[in-house]
Design an enzyme around this catalytic site. Sequence first.
Site, PDB file in Angstrom:
ATOM      1  N   ASP A 244       0.847  -1.195   0.000  1.00 17.18           N
ATOM      2  CA  ASP A 244       0.000   0.000   0.000  1.00 17.18           C
ATOM      3  C   ASP A 244       0.886   1.250   0.000  1.00 17.18           C
ATOM      4  O   ASP A 244       0.380   2.383  -0.020  1.00 17.18           O
ATOM      5  CB  ASP A 244      -1.016  -0.003   1.151  1.00 17.18           C
ATOM      6  CG  ASP A 244      -0.375  -0.033   2.525  1.00 17.18           C
ATOM      7  OD1 ASP A 244       0.867  -0.164   2.615  1.00 17.18           O
ATOM      8  OD2 ASP A 244      -1.118   0.077   3.519  1.00 17.18           O
TER       9      ASP A 244
ATOM     10  N   ASP B 290      -1.019  -6.090   0.028  1.00 15.73           N
ATOM     11  CA  ASP B 290      -1.343  -5.402   1.282  1.00 15.73           C
ATOM     12  C   ASP B 290      -2.838  -5.179   1.374  1.00 15.73           C
ATOM     13  O   ASP B 290      -3.471  -4.738   0.404  1.00 15.73           O
ATOM     14  CB  ASP B 290      -0.666  -4.019   1.294  1.00 15.73           C
ATOM     15  CG  ASP B 290       0.581  -3.994   2.154  1.00 15.73           C
ATOM     16  OD1 ASP B 290       0.714  -4.857   3.041  1.00 15.73           O
ATOM     17  OD2 ASP B 290       1.427  -3.111   1.918  1.00 15.73           O
TER      18      ASP B 290
ATOM     19  N   LYS C   7      -1.291  -9.265   3.227  1.00 21.33           N
ATOM     20  CA  LYS C   7      -0.484  -8.799   4.371  1.00 21.33           C
ATOM     21  C   LYS C   7      -1.284  -7.816   5.214  1.00 21.33           C
ATOM     22  O   LYS C   7      -1.980  -6.944   4.662  1.00 21.33           O
ATOM     23  CB  LYS C   7       0.818  -8.132   3.890  1.00 21.33           C
ATOM     24  CG  LYS C   7       1.650  -7.558   5.046  1.00 21.33           C
ATOM     25  CD  LYS C   7       3.079  -7.284   4.659  1.00 21.33           C
ATOM     26  CE  LYS C   7       3.320  -6.001   3.925  1.00 21.33           C
ATOM     27  NZ  LYS C   7       2.893  -4.776   4.618  1.00 21.33           N
TER      28      LYS C   7
ATOM     29  N   GLU D 256       9.689  -4.095  10.233  1.00 20.82           N
ATOM     30  CA  GLU D 256      10.182  -2.845   9.645  1.00 20.82           C
ATOM     31  C   GLU D 256      10.844  -1.962  10.691  1.00 20.82           C
ATOM     32  O   GLU D 256      10.278  -1.686  11.756  1.00 20.82           O
ATOM     33  CB  GLU D 256       8.994  -2.114   8.979  1.00 20.82           C
ATOM     34  CG  GLU D 256       9.401  -0.818   8.323  1.00 20.82           C
ATOM     35  CD  GLU D 256       8.357  -0.266   7.342  1.00 20.82           C
ATOM     36  OE1 GLU D 256       7.343  -0.947   7.079  1.00 20.82           O
ATOM     37  OE2 GLU D 256       8.576   0.865   6.853  1.00 20.82           O
TER      38      GLU D 256
HETATM   39  O1  KIV Z   1       3.604  -1.119   1.628  1.00 19.42           O
HETATM   40  C1  KIV Z   1       4.778  -1.529   1.557  1.00 19.42           C
HETATM   41  O2  KIV Z   1       5.515  -1.279   0.603  1.00 19.42           O
HETATM   42  C2  KIV Z   1       5.267  -2.351   2.659  1.00 19.42           C
HETATM   43  C3  KIV Z   1       6.743  -2.596   2.700  1.00 19.42           C
HETATM   44  C4  KIV Z   1       7.392  -1.412   3.289  1.00 19.42           C
HETATM   45  C5  KIV Z   1       7.080  -3.835   3.438  1.00 19.42           C
HETATM   46  O3  KIV Z   1       4.535  -2.742   3.498  1.00 19.42           O
END
Ligand code: KIV
Length: 277
Positions: free
Chosen positions: A57, A96, A126, A195
């Site tokens: 996201d 995401d 995710k 992270e």
């Molecule tokens: O949204 C994203 O790109 C992420 C990465 C930072 C792992 O969640």
Amino acid sequence: MSTQPEPAKGARARKVTTRSLLQMKAAGQVITALTAYDFLMAQLIDQAGVDVILVGDSAGMVVQGFETTIPVTMEQMLYHSAVVARGVERALVVADMPFMSYQVNPDEALRNAGRMIKESSVEAVKLEGGEILCPTIRRIVDVGIPVMGHLGLTPQSIHKFGTYQVRATEPGEAEALRRDARALEQAGAFAIVIEKVPAELAREIAELVRVPVIGIGAGPGCDGQILVSHDMLGIYDKFHPRFVRRYAEIGREMRAAFERYAKDVRAGEFPSPDESY
Ligand code: KIV
């Protein structure tokens, strides 16, 4: 740690699955992951042999121009995820779940995770958050949808923390992170992104859980690494966190190409007779 064996020339590389990621961790093979938001970028990353492609996201920031990931909608993630999935043959594609698509209750989360899998053809979703999300993760995993967790700096909570600084530097926060990682594993998450936390803590967590821990700004002790593609390619220039290694300066090259094109057009040098009919 050993590196992954190269597939034989001309051989079709084996599809990466949630199961093969677990096997990679058990075998000490480092997992590679990058983000993608469109078909061409996904195809290039897949052809490069990267194991996991995350439709992040972060699209909200690096593609849509928002200040945070918060405004990203379900419909936008469905769109980005579908075009990415069409470009990928080998990598595992994870999408995401956007802010407020899974936080209200487990039923709504399940419905939205199901849409992501059915309408976009991604293979996993995710979610950001720890112990509190476990009933939701169980509900989604129980119907057969793989879930990747995300701990440490969780960008969807930026307004709660007010800063993108490194997380879990205090003992209490570090202990909460260990607890969250164990809880996510028990709830059925097949992998966890961590992270921006201290490298030693991330290494400890990777040793604590059986599932792969994929780090971003979390040091070399994780089972794999992920970066935002637009950061490592030097396309997105708004922030340059220390943990991002710039593998190219594509943004600078693109700007120079656009300038040359505009100059040629203005000077009447493009198109030439050879480029005309
Ligand atoms: O949204 C994203 O790109 C992420 C990465 C930072 C792992 O969640």
